[in-house]
Design an enzyme around this catalytic site. Structure first.
Site, PDB file in Angstrom:
ATOM      1  CD  GLN A 116      85.868 -51.239  27.132  1.00 22.83           C
ATOM      2  OE1 GLN A 116      86.059 -51.290  28.341  1.00 22.83           O
ATOM      3  NE2 GLN A 116      84.858 -51.848  26.556  1.00 22.83           N
ATOM      4  CB  CYS A 117      84.844 -47.588  22.647  1.00 18.36           C
ATOM      5  SG  CYS A 117      84.286 -49.287  22.951  1.00 18.36           S
ATOM      6  CB  VAL A 118      86.877 -42.645  23.773  1.00 18.30           C
ATOM      7  CG1 VAL A 118      87.262 -41.280  23.219  1.00 18.30           C
ATOM      8  CG2 VAL A 118      85.371 -42.700  24.014  1.00 18.30           C
ATOM      9  CB  THR A 121      88.142 -44.666  18.363  1.00 23.47           C
ATOM     10  OG1 THR A 121      87.164 -45.701  18.475  1.00 23.47           O
ATOM     11  CG2 THR A 121      87.883 -43.841  17.116  1.00 23.47           C
TER      12      THR A 121
END
Length: 194
Positions: A116-118, A121
């Protein structure tokens, strides 16, 4: 300085959720600490990013007290902590400006959640022209329920549902999607030594 370590969402919010009992890497803070120590020793910029959902009353609401770096980790003096409200660490923050001012050309990413966020990014960083290193074993994630599963399913129900995507499958999918396209996959041992 040509590299920065982005420590993404390694925050107590996740430990406060019942789903933490199903995390694939409960020792993620140890892995992240090794990367942080190696980055500091190399003179790389270390940037901490925390996910926030202000006004929601959840564990991601800053008012909950859980939006803080996980116990066992601590930003050093001069290491910025950025607050984000979306999946990637660039949108709505001054991350890109900080990297540009510091002359950073490559970023190493670690944290929660792997896919998700990793991962998001990493993809955005690649699109912005950064050389991206994705350190999978310094990330953590959880099994993902089938999209049609009831939102209020317990952890036990989630794990018993044969449609649930295992954390191992989530990690493998992330590596397949990123490797050679958006990032180079590396291990903590490769970057921080055995």
């Amino acid at each position: 300085m040509t590299n920065a370590l982005l420590v993404i969402d390694v925050q107590e919010s996740f430990r406060a959720r019942p789903l933490w009992q199903a995390v694939d890497n409960p020792d993620v803070t140890d892995d992240v600490r090794r990367l942080v120590d190696a980055a500091r020793a190399a003179g790389d910029l270390v940037i901490w990013v925390l996910h926030t959902e202000p006004g929601t009353g959840t564990v991601f609401d800053p008012a909950s007290g859980y939006v803080r770096v996980m116990d066992g980790l601590e930003p050093a003096a001069g290491e910025p902590t950025l607050l984000k409200t979306v999946h990637n660490s660039f949108t709505g923050t001054d991350l890109q400006h900080r990297l540009t001012v510091a002359g950073v050309r490559g970023v190493t990413v670690c944290g929660l959640r792997t896919e998700q966020c990793v991962e998001t990014t990493a993809r955005v960083a690649s699109d912005l022209g950064y050389e991206v290193t994705f350190v999978t074993d310094a990330t953590a994630t959880f099994p993902i329920p089938h999209w049609s599963a009831p939102a209020d399913s317990s952890v036990e129900e989630l794990l018993a549902d044969p449609r649930t995507l295992s954390a191992e499958d989530v990690v493998a999918r992330t590596e397949y999607a990123l490797a050679g396209r958006f990032a180079t996959i590396r291990s903590v041992g490769e970057l921080a030594g055995v």
